[in-house]
Design an enzyme around this catalytic site. Structure first.
Site, PDB file in Angstrom:
ATOM      1  N   SER A  16       0.815  -1.176   0.193  1.00  0.00           N
ATOM      2  CA  SER A  16      -0.104  -0.092   0.099  1.00  0.00           C
ATOM      3  C   SER A  16       0.799   1.301   0.004  1.00  0.00           C
ATOM      4  O   SER A  16       1.780   1.520   0.841  1.00  0.00           O
ATOM      5  CB  SER A  16      -0.842   0.047   1.081  1.00  0.00           C
ATOM      6  OG  SER A  16      -1.536   1.144   1.310  1.00  0.00           O
ATOM      7  N   SER A  18      -0.547   4.193   0.649  1.00  0.00           N
ATOM      8  CA  SER A  18      -1.491   4.910   1.390  1.00  0.00           C
ATOM      9  C   SER A  18      -0.712   5.739   2.478  1.00  0.00           C
ATOM     10  O   SER A  18      -0.899   6.970   2.752  1.00  0.00           O
ATOM     11  CB  SER A  18      -2.723   4.261   1.857  1.00  0.00           C
ATOM     12  OG  SER A  18      -3.651   4.002   0.986  1.00  0.00           O
ATOM     13  N   LYS A  66     -14.030  -4.269   2.979  1.00  0.00           N
ATOM     14  CA  LYS A  66     -14.745  -3.023   2.486  1.00  0.00           C
ATOM     15  C   LYS A  66     -16.168  -3.450   2.914  1.00  0.00           C
ATOM     16  O   LYS A  66     -16.933  -2.693   3.343  1.00  0.00           O
ATOM     17  CB  LYS A  66     -14.677  -2.830   1.337  1.00  0.00           C
ATOM     18  CG  LYS A  66     -13.234  -2.202   0.769  1.00  0.00           C
ATOM     19  CD  LYS A  66     -13.211  -1.805  -0.710  1.00  0.00           C
ATOM     20  CE  LYS A  66     -11.823  -1.235  -0.888  1.00  0.00           C
ATOM     21  NZ  LYS A  66     -11.856  -0.913  -2.515  1.00  0.00           N
ATOM     22  N   ASN A  87     -14.820   2.138   2.400  1.00  0.00           N
ATOM     23  CA  ASN A  87     -13.430   2.083   2.386  1.00  0.00           C
ATOM     24  C   ASN A  87     -12.839   3.165   3.545  1.00  0.00           C
ATOM     25  O   ASN A  87     -11.583   3.231   3.558  1.00  0.00           O
ATOM     26  CB  ASN A  87     -12.767   2.413   0.812  1.00  0.00           C
ATOM     27  CG  ASN A  87     -13.035   3.754   0.505  1.00  0.00           C
ATOM     28  OD1 ASN A  87     -13.884   4.449   1.040  1.00  0.00           O
ATOM     29  ND2 ASN A  87     -11.982   4.335  -0.177  1.00  0.00           N
ATOM     30  N   GLY A 124     -14.564  -8.467 -12.877  1.00  0.00           N
ATOM     31  CA  GLY A 124     -14.497  -8.830 -11.477  1.00  0.00           C
ATOM     32  C   GLY A 124     -16.076  -8.358 -10.843  1.00  0.00           C
ATOM     33  O   GLY A 124     -16.701  -7.576 -11.531  1.00  0.00           O
ATOM     34  N   ALA A 125     -16.249  -8.917  -9.633  1.00  0.00           N
ATOM     35  CA  ALA A 125     -17.546  -8.714  -9.304  1.00  0.00           C
ATOM     36  C   ALA A 125     -17.541  -8.643  -7.731  1.00  0.00           C
ATOM     37  O   ALA A 125     -18.628  -8.738  -6.839  1.00  0.00           O
ATOM     38  CB  ALA A 125     -18.460  -9.732  -9.492  1.00  0.00           C
ATOM     39  N   GLY A 232      -4.428   2.116 -11.789  1.00  0.00           N
ATOM     40  CA  GLY A 232      -5.209   2.885 -10.723  1.00  0.00           C
ATOM     41  C   GLY A 232      -4.543   3.652  -9.676  1.00  0.00           C
ATOM     42  O   GLY A 232      -5.090   4.079  -8.589  1.00  0.00           O
TER      43      GLY A 232
END
Length: 270
Positions: A16, A18, A66, A87, A124-125, A232
């Protein structure tokens, strides 16, 4: 002054970016807050959350937390309510849940002028796929095709499309592909499709927006022969801006002081 603690939780989490994004922003804003990362799986989430004391201001949540965070939030913003995914938790008297991924996707696509969408394919789902569906609808999409290894998992996305008044269908990755304006890949980092499937999706997939950013290029981006392939990182940046707005103001729409400088500092550490 009471120290303020924040962190990003998920599993895996070592990749990450972040912490560096938030640290850069807090430095510009003059905030003496610390933001760390912690590996927390779905089974350990409840105990980890219960262990936090009053010095904790908020959390960022990534896969696979999430949907779990959505279940514990006492309040939800509109995007969290629609997607069933949280999130961001603001830890006040109660845990307030937000989904900043939707806005992060919208802003990231806007930076690449991908704003007039009609037909979109989502790979994706899971929870991020739901955010992608809502973001693309807000950008004008009227038809969204979901591709998943288990298409039956997309039932919640089909129901979401019905709520939003948009046609959402689901099929397997290897099914024949019609032309779309944009493909949004929400697959976990490191996921790869077989060469034949990747080529078929790429040929009629328009631009690729892959929520993955580490490693980059992703396997799908490497195989993409259609239009541009976008990482992303932009989504990561803009959803984090909204998180910091929440941590400061309790509202993802209230801009930060000198926000242009904050964003520039965050972008510099990506």
């Amino acid at each position: 002054m009471t120290p303020r603690h924040l962190a990003v939780w998920g599993d895996p989490i070592a990749h990450s970016k972040s912490p560096r994004l938030h640290a850069a922003a807090y430095d510009v804003l003059g905030l003496d807050w610390d933001y760390t990362r912690r590996q927390v799986d779905e089974g350990g989430f409840g105990d980890a959350l219960a262990s936090l004391d009053g010095s904790w201001l908020g959390l960022s949540l990534t896969m696979p937390l999430k949907e779990r965070a959505h279940r514990v939030a006492a309040t939800l913003d509109g995007h969290a309510e629609l997607t069933g995914a949280v999130n961001t938790l603001l830890l006040t008297d109660v845990a307030q849940g937000f989904n900043t991924d939707v806005g992060g996707i919208i802003d990231a696509l806007g930076e690449h002028d991908l704003v007039d969408l009609e037909r979109v394919r989502v790979l994706g789902a899971g929870a991020t796929a739901a955010s992608a569906v809502v973001a693309c609808v807000e950008l004008g999409a009227r038809s969204i095709e979901v591709r998943a290894r288990r298409p039956e998992r997309a039932a919640v996305l089909i129901a979401l499309g019905q709520r939003l008044g948009v046609d959402v269908t689901a099929d397997a990755f290897a099914a024949d592909a019609d032309q779309v304006d944009l493909t949004v890949a929400t697959l976990p980092s490191g996921s790869a499709l077989d060469d034949v499937t990747a080529a078929r999706l790429s040929e009629r997939g328009g631009a690729l927006f892959d929520v993955a950013y580490s490693p980059w290029p992703s396997a799908l981006a490497t195989a993409w022969t259609g239009e541009q392939a976008i990482s992303g990182e932009g989504m990561l940046l803009w959803q984090a801006v909204r998180q910091i707005r929440i941590f400061m103001h309790g509202d993802p729409t209230v801009t930060l002081p000198d926000e242009d400088a904050v964003v520039a500092a965050m972008r510099a550490v990506l």
